[in-house]
Design a protein around this motif. Structure first.
Motif, PDB file in Angstrom:
ATOM      1  N   GLU A  99       0.830  -1.205   0.000  1.00  0.00           N
ATOM      2  CA  GLU A  99       0.000   0.000   0.000  1.00  0.00           C
ATOM      3  C   GLU A  99       0.863   1.254   0.000  1.00  0.00           C
ATOM      4  O   GLU A  99       0.528   2.251  -0.653  1.00  0.00           O
ATOM      5  CB  GLU A  99      -0.932  -0.021   1.216  1.00  0.00           C
ATOM      6  CG  GLU A  99      -2.085   0.940   1.080  1.00  0.00           C
ATOM      7  CD  GLU A  99      -3.290   0.524   1.911  1.00  0.00           C
ATOM      8  OE1 GLU A  99      -4.116   1.404   2.172  1.00  0.00           O
ATOM      9  OE2 GLU A  99      -3.395  -0.648   2.295  1.00  0.00           O
ATOM     10  N   GLU A 120       0.763   4.336  -2.697  1.00  0.00           N
ATOM     11  CA  GLU A 120       0.577   5.726  -2.277  1.00  0.00           C
ATOM     12  C   GLU A 120       1.720   6.606  -2.765  1.00  0.00           C
ATOM     13  O   GLU A 120       1.496   7.736  -3.205  1.00  0.00           O
ATOM     14  CB  GLU A 120       0.447   5.790  -0.756  1.00  0.00           C
ATOM     15  CG  GLU A 120      -0.875   5.205  -0.249  1.00  0.00           C
ATOM     16  CD  GLU A 120      -0.905   5.067   1.268  1.00  0.00           C
ATOM     17  OE1 GLU A 120       0.133   5.349   1.913  1.00  0.00           O
ATOM     18  OE2 GLU A 120      -1.962   4.675   1.808  1.00  0.00           O
ATOM     19  N   LEU A 155      -7.151  -3.234  -3.539  1.00  0.00           N
ATOM     20  CA  LEU A 155      -7.956  -3.089  -2.309  1.00  0.00           C
ATOM     21  C   LEU A 155      -9.191  -3.984  -2.348  1.00  0.00           C
ATOM     22  O   LEU A 155      -9.550  -4.623  -1.345  1.00  0.00           O
ATOM     23  CB  LEU A 155      -8.372  -1.630  -2.136  1.00  0.00           C
ATOM     24  CG  LEU A 155      -7.256  -0.636  -1.827  1.00  0.00           C
ATOM     25  CD1 LEU A 155      -7.809   0.788  -1.763  1.00  0.00           C
ATOM     26  CD2 LEU A 155      -6.556  -0.992  -0.517  1.00  0.00           C
ATOM     27  N   LEU A 166      -9.330  -6.460   0.827  1.00  0.00           N
ATOM     28  CA  LEU A 166     -10.133  -6.014   1.970  1.00  0.00           C
ATOM     29  C   LEU A 166     -11.339  -6.920   2.172  1.00  0.00           C
ATOM     30  O   LEU A 166     -11.859  -7.511   1.218  1.00  0.00           O
ATOM     31  CB  LEU A 166     -10.604  -4.567   1.758  1.00  0.00           C
ATOM     32  CG  LEU A 166      -9.532  -3.486   1.744  1.00  0.00           C
ATOM     33  CD1 LEU A 166     -10.165  -2.125   1.469  1.00  0.00           C
ATOM     34  CD2 LEU A 166      -8.765  -3.451   3.054  1.00  0.00           C
ATOM     35  N   GLU A 178     -15.919  -0.359   7.151  1.00  0.00           N
ATOM     36  CA  GLU A 178     -14.747   0.477   6.923  1.00  0.00           C
ATOM     37  C   GLU A 178     -14.060   0.164   5.591  1.00  0.00           C
ATOM     38  O   GLU A 178     -13.401   1.011   4.996  1.00  0.00           O
ATOM     39  CB  GLU A 178     -13.740   0.347   8.076  1.00  0.00           C
ATOM     40  CG  GLU A 178     -13.342  -1.085   8.409  1.00  0.00           C
ATOM     41  CD  GLU A 178     -14.170  -1.678   9.544  1.00  0.00           C
ATOM     42  OE1 GLU A 178     -13.605  -2.508  10.284  1.00  0.00           O
ATOM     43  OE2 GLU A 178     -15.350  -1.284   9.685  1.00  0.00           O
ATOM     44  N   SER A 179     -14.233  -1.078   5.108  1.00  0.00           N
ATOM     45  CA  SER A 179     -13.664  -1.423   3.807  1.00  0.00           C
ATOM     46  C   SER A 179     -14.377  -0.670   2.697  1.00  0.00           C
ATOM     47  O   SER A 179     -13.747  -0.156   1.752  1.00  0.00           O
ATOM     48  CB  SER A 179     -13.757  -2.939   3.576  1.00  0.00           C
ATOM     49  OG  SER A 179     -13.006  -3.644   4.538  1.00  0.00           O
ATOM     50  N   GLN A 219     -15.958   2.144   3.026  1.00  0.00           N
ATOM     51  CA  GLN A 219     -15.598   3.545   3.142  1.00  0.00           C
ATOM     52  C   GLN A 219     -14.204   3.820   2.583  1.00  0.00           C
ATOM     53  O   GLN A 219     -13.958   4.848   1.952  1.00  0.00           O
ATOM     54  CB  GLN A 219     -15.656   3.981   4.611  1.00  0.00           C
ATOM     55  CG  GLN A 219     -17.063   4.138   5.155  1.00  0.00           C
ATOM     56  CD  GLN A 219     -17.859   5.152   4.354  1.00  0.00           C
ATOM     57  OE1 GLN A 219     -18.799   4.795   3.632  1.00  0.00           O
ATOM     58  NE2 GLN A 219     -17.483   6.416   4.440  1.00  0.00           N
ATOM     59  N   LYS A 220     -13.298   2.882   2.807  1.00  0.00           N
ATOM     60  CA  LYS A 220     -11.931   3.072   2.309  1.00  0.00           C
ATOM     61  C   LYS A 220     -11.910   3.095   0.784  1.00  0.00           C
ATOM     62  O   LYS A 220     -11.282   3.970   0.171  1.00  0.00           O
ATOM     63  CB  LYS A 220     -11.010   1.969   2.822  1.00  0.00           C
ATOM     64  CG  LYS A 220      -9.617   2.040   2.201  1.00  0.00           C
ATOM     65  CD  LYS A 220      -8.565   1.385   3.048  1.00  0.00           C
ATOM     66  CE  LYS A 220      -7.205   1.649   2.423  1.00  0.00           C
ATOM     67  NZ  LYS A 220      -6.138   1.780   3.357  1.00  0.00           N
ATOM     68  N   ILE A 221     -12.596   2.137   0.164  1.00  0.00           N
ATOM     69  CA  ILE A 221     -12.599   2.091  -1.306  1.00  0.00           C
ATOM     70  C   ILE A 221     -13.300   3.313  -1.878  1.00  0.00           C
ATOM     71  O   ILE A 221     -12.826   3.920  -2.858  1.00  0.00           O
ATOM     72  CB  ILE A 221     -13.254   0.783  -1.789  1.00  0.00           C
ATOM     73  CG1 ILE A 221     -12.345  -0.397  -1.428  1.00  0.00           C
ATOM     74  CG2 ILE A 221     -13.497   0.835  -3.290  1.00  0.00           C
ATOM     75  CD1 ILE A 221     -12.887  -1.741  -1.822  1.00  0.00           C
ATOM     76  N   GLY A 233     -13.428   6.184  -0.502  1.00  0.00           N
ATOM     77  CA  GLY A 233     -12.490   7.289  -0.314  1.00  0.00           C
ATOM     78  C   GLY A 233     -11.399   7.307  -1.371  1.00  0.00           C
ATOM     79  O   GLY A 233     -10.996   8.376  -1.852  1.00  0.00           O
ATOM     80  N   VAL A 234     -10.914   6.128  -1.756  1.00  0.00           N
ATOM     81  CA  VAL A 234      -9.885   6.056  -2.795  1.00  0.00           C
ATOM     82  C   VAL A 234     -10.470   6.460  -4.145  1.00  0.00           C
ATOM     83  O   VAL A 234      -9.819   7.174  -4.929  1.00  0.00           O
ATOM     84  CB  VAL A 234      -9.275   4.641  -2.861  1.00  0.00           C
ATOM     85  CG1 VAL A 234      -8.327   4.514  -4.047  1.00  0.00           C
ATOM     86  CG2 VAL A 234      -8.527   4.333  -1.566  1.00  0.00           C
TER      87      VAL A 234
END
Length: 546
Positions: free
Chosen positions: A73, A77, A97, A101, A107-108, A110-112, A114-115
Motif C-alpha cells: 500500500e 501511495e 484493495l 479487503l 470500513e472497507s 468507506q476506504k474504497i 475514499g480512494v
C-alpha cells in the motif's frame, strides 16, 4: 544480494541518466525475485524517473507477492503521489484493495469509496479519465447505492472527456430503468414533484448533432444517435472500459401504456430529470468539440526518454495556449500536469508551467520548480536560474543561494551560474562575497580564456559599483600580464580609462594605448588601437609632442 546485482547496480548508479541501465537492473531483480535488492533498485530508480507508472505497478506487485501488505500500500501511495494522473495506477490500486479487503466490513466500503473520490479528484478532469469514472459508477451500483450513481453521473456529465456521449446514454438508461425515489436525493425528488405540480414537462430536446462549428470536424459521438452508439462501442472496446458492453443502448420507449397514475407521474419525473441535464450535456459536448483535435494530436501521453516528434511538441504548445486563454484554472493545471508527464525532459514546458503558476500560487510554482529540478532536469541551467530568481523574489535568499550553489556542484564551470551567484550577492549589498566569488572563478580557470572573462567582470564591479578605478585598473593589468594577447582585456581597460576625467587621466589612457601596441595582438587589432589613439589625442591631447 544476488550474484550479479552489484554489476547492474553500479552501471545504473555511475550513469544515472542512462535509462537502459536502470531497466536492465530492474529486470534483473525481478527475475531473481529478491525483495531487498528490488527495494533498493526501485527506490533509486524512482529518484530519477518517478513518472514511470508501469514500474510502480511492478514494484507493488513484487511487495504483494511477498505478502507485504503494508509495504504494498505504501508503494501505491508513493506512486500516486508522484503521478496522480495515472488512471492505470489508480485502477490497479483499487483492484488491489477490492481483492484484499473484507468487503463485509463497513470500513472497507468507506476506504474504497475514499480512494475512488481521491482518484476522481486527482485525475477526473483528464480527457481520458472515462475508464476511472465508469469503474466508480459500476462499483457504486454493485453496492446498491443508486443515488450515489446519480451523483457521479452529475459530475462526469459536465466533464469534457473522450467518451462523454457514452456517459450521457448510460445516465439516461440509469434514470429510465430505476424508480426516481431510488436514484434522486429527497431534496431533488421533492423539487421535481413541486415543479411538475406547477409547470408542464418540457420535452427533452434532441442533441444538435447535424452540423459542426465552422472549421471544426465533428468528434465521434456527435453525428447522431446511431453513429454515437457505434462510435462508443468501438472506443469503449479500445479503452477496455469495464462493465457492460458499450454497444447501442436498448431503445427507450416513446409510447408507454401506464397501469396507474403513479406510473405516469414517475415517467414525467424521469423526463424532467433528463431534460434538466440536457443543457449541461450540450454545453459539455461543445467543450469536447473544441478540444478534440488537440487531444487527437497527443500520440504519446505517457513518459518516455525518447524524444517527441516536433508535431507533438507543437500540439502541446498550442493546446496549453488554448486552455490558458479559454479554459478554467483547474483544467489548465490538469493539462499542464499531463504535458509535463509526456514532456518531462523538455525544459520549455516546465518553464511555461512555472510562469503560469507564479500569477496564481507561490506554493504551486515552488512545487513545480522542485519537481522539475529535483527529478527531471537536474542538469538544465535555465530552470535552476529561474527557480533561484523566483525564491529571491519571495525573499528566500538562503534558498536561492542553495539552489545556485548545488547546481554549480552538479554542473561546475558554467559562467552563467557563477555570475548569477555574484549578482545575487551584489543586489544584497554583499560586495565582498561577490568579489570573492569572482576571484575564486578566476583562480579556478587560471590559464584559460574564462579567467580573463571573470577579470573583466571583477574590474567592472570595482569601477562601477565600488567606484574604485585604481582597483579595477590593477585587476585588468594583472590579467593582461597573464593573457597579453586578449583584445577584450585591452579594450575594457581602455574604456575604463576613457570613463575617468580626461585631463587628470591622460597619462593612464596613453599607457593603455602603448601597452596594446606593444602586445602580441594581431596587426588588425593594433591598427584599431592606433586609430583610436590618434582620435583621442586630436580630441583630448594636452601636447602636440605626443
Amino acid at each position: 544480494y544476488p550474484l550479479d546485482f552489484e554489476k547492474f547496480w553500479l552501471a545504473a548508479r555511475n550513469n544515472p541518466h542512462d535509462f537502459t541501465a536502470w531497466t536492465e537492473l530492474l529486470q534483473y531483480v525481478e527475475q531473481e525475485n529478491h525483495l531487498f535488492a528490488a527495494r533498493k533498485a526501485f527506490d533509486a530508480f524512482f529518484a530519477h524517473y518517478p513518472y514511470c507508472y508501469g514500474y510502480w505497478k511492478k514494484y507493488a506487485d513484487m511487495e504483494r507477492r511477498f505478502d507485504c501488505s503494508r509495504e504494498t500500500e505504501e508503494v501505491f501511495e508513493r506512486g500516486l503521489q508522484s503521478i496522480p494522473l495515472s488512471m492505470d495506477l489508480w485502477i490497479h490500486y483499487i483492484s488491489y484493495l477490492q481483492s484484499t479487503l473484507d468487503m463485509n466490513l463497513p470500513e472497507s466500503i468507506q476506504k474504497i469509496r475514499g480512494v475512488f473520490e481521491a482518484a476522481v479528484a486527482a485525475a477526473g478532469m483528464d480527457f481520458r479519465s472515462d475508464k476511472l469514472w465508469e469503474l466508480y459508477v459500476e462499483w457504486e451500483r454493485e453496492q446498491g447505492d443508486l443515488r450515489a450513481v446519480t451523483g457521479i453521473y452529475d459530475r462526469v456529465l459536465s466533464m469534457p472527456t473522450q467518451l462523454y456521449n457514452h456517459h450521457w446514454e448510460k445516465f439516461k438508461e440509469h434514470v429510465l430503468h430505476n424508480p426516481p425515489k431510488d436514484i434522486l436525493s429527497p431534496e431533488e425528488l421533492l423539487w421535481v414533484q413541486s415543479k411538475l405540480a406547477t409547470d408542464p414537462v418540457p420535452k427533452p430536446p434532441e442533441p444538435e448533432a447535424t452540423e459542426a462549428p465552422p472549421g471544426e470536424d465533428l468528434p465521434p459521438g456527435v453525428e447522431g444517435k446511431a453513429a454515437a452508439a457505434a462510435t462508443d462501442a468501438q472506443v469503449g472496446t479500445q479503452r477496455g472500459i469495464p462493465g457492460d458492453s458499450l454497444g447501442t443502448p436498448p431503445p427507450f420507449p416513446t409510447r408507454l401504456t401506464f397501469n396507474s397514475q403513479e406510473d405516469l407521474d414517475q415517467e414525467k419525473i424521469r423526463e424532467l430529470v433528463i431534460s434538466m441535464r440536457q443543457q449541461i450535456y450540450a454545453q459539455n459536448e461543445a467543450e469536447v468539440s473544441k478540444r478534440w483535435n488537440f487531444e487527437d494530436g497527443i500520440k504519446r501521453p505517457y513518459f518516455h526518454v525518447k524524444p517527441l516528434e516536433r508535431a507533438q511538441l507543437r500540439n502541446w504548445r498550442d493546446y496549453l495556449d488554448y486552455e490558458m486563454a479559454a479554459g478554467s484554472h483547474e483544467r489548465t493545471i490538469v493539462l499542464f500536469e499531463r504535458c509535463v508527464i509526456a514532456c518531462a525532459l523538455y525544459e520549455e514546458f516546465w518553464i511555461k508551467y512555472t510562469k503560469y503558476l507564479e500569477n496564481h500560487t507561490v506554493a504551486g510554482a515552488r512545487s513545480v520548480f522542485q519537481r522539475a529540478c529535483g527529478y527531471h532536469l537536474p542538469r538544465k541551467p535555465n530552470i535552476h536560474l529561474l527557480w533561484a530568481a523566483f525564491e529571491e523574489k519571495q525573499g528566500n535568499l538562503d534558498e536561492a543561494r542553495r539552489i545556485l550553489r548545488c547546481f554549480e556542484e552538479v554542473v561546475p564551470g558554467l559562467a552563467m551560474v557563477r555570475l548569477r551567484r555574484v549578482s545575487l550577492e551584489r543586489r544584497q549589498g554583499n560586495l565582498e562575497e561577490a568579489e570573492a566569488l569572482l576571484l575564486e572563478a578566476m583562480r579556478a580557470n587560471e590559464g584559460l580564456p574564462l579567467a580573463s572573462f571573470y577579470a573583466v567582470k571583477l574590474a567592472r564591479q570595482a569601477c562601477k559599483v565600488q567606484k574604485n578605478l585604481g582597483k579595477a585598473r590593477k585587476v585588468l593589468v594583472e590579467a593582461l600580464e597573464k593573457d597579453p594577447d586578449n583584445a577584450r582585456l585591452h579594450a575594457n581597460l581602455l574604456e575604463m580609462e576613457f570613463g575617468a576625467d580626461v585631463r587628470q587621466n591622460e597619462g593612464n589612457t596613453m599607457s593603455c594605448f602603448e601597452r596594446a601596441l606593444r602586445s602580441p595582438l594581431p596587426d588588425e587589432a593594433k591598427l584599431i588601437f592606433s586609430q583610436r589613439r590618434v582620435e583621442f589625442l586630436e580630441d583630448f591631447g594636452s601636447s602636440i609632442h605626443r
